[in-house]
Motif scaffolding. Structure first.
Motif: not given
Length: 224
Positions: A19-47
């Motif tokens: 969350a922090r890295r995404t906000i920082r990147e967006y405020l700097k560039t106006g672009h949403t960075p690509k989301v990658e996760s080392p934890y597979e279930r954070l990419i699979k789960d839908k909550y």
């Protein structure tokens, strides 16, 4: 009562950092960075997820933004990133966060359990079905809806009746609307990870313990 705790502390730390890295990147560039996760279930789960921003001052924590997706959108990691940007830039209650302000903000990420429609014989029984420190509330009636996370009544010291009334107000309804038969009341749980200070250590909030200490919850209620 089975508690909703799908993730471990390392996954929680990752989500707050994301969350922090995404906000920082967006405020700097106006672009949403690509989301990658080392934890597979954070990419699979839908909550459902919410990201809360708070500023620490001499008067304590002050809300600076809070937006999320109650029912999930794509996956947990991606939704946390999107909610983080929305919380920082699009909460109508506040002006957009500046890059300089980001170093003064603490970030809290809430992962929501699926919604459960509360069924009661008469509306007054809702009070007995809502446990402070365990449940969040989602109120729906026609075009009106509103959500309050489970940490909100703990932070403000509300009892169940006050919580129900405040949830109705959040939905744009009168505070006693929960007594009307057409209003639907849903409850849910949330696993909450937060920074103790800006860019500081991340912990999992124990809302139950906080509620017990404030006299808002009896531990016996957890067993019911």
């Amino acid at each position: 009562m089975k508690l909703f705790k799908p993730y471990n502390i390392e996954e929680g730390k990752f989500l707050v950092s994301l969350a922090r890295r995404t906000i920082r990147e967006y405020l700097k560039t106006g672009h949403t960075p690509k989301v990658e996760s080392p934890y597979e279930r954070l990419i699979k789960d839908k909550y459902g997820v919410f990201v809360t921003l708070e500023v620490i001052s001499s008067r304590g924590k002050m809300l600076r933004g809070c937006i999320g997706f109650p029912f999930g959108h794509s996956n947990v990691a991606n939704d946390v990133a999107l909610a983080a940007i929305e919380s920082a830039t699009s909460d109508p209650r506040f002006p957009p966060l500046s890059l300089d302000e980001l170093s003064e903000v603490v970030i809290e990420v809430s992962i929501l359990s699926p919604m459960e429609l509360i069924k009661v014989k008469k509306p007054k029984d809702y009070v007995n079905e809502v446990k402070i420190g365990i449940h969040g509330l989602y109120v729906s009636w026609g075009i009106y809806s509103g959500l309050l996370l489970p940490q909100v009544p703990v932070d403000y010291g509300w009892d169940s009746m006050t919580f129900l009334s405040e949830a109705c107000i959040k939905a744009g309804l009168p505070p006693d609307a929960w007594l009307e038969s057409g209003v639907k009341i849903y409850r849910f749980q949330a696993q909450v990870f937060q920074e103790l200070e800006p860019e500081g250590r991340v912990v999992e909030r124990d809302l139950i313990e906080e509620a017990v200490k404030k006299g808002l919850l009896n531990k016996k209620d957890i067993e019911k």
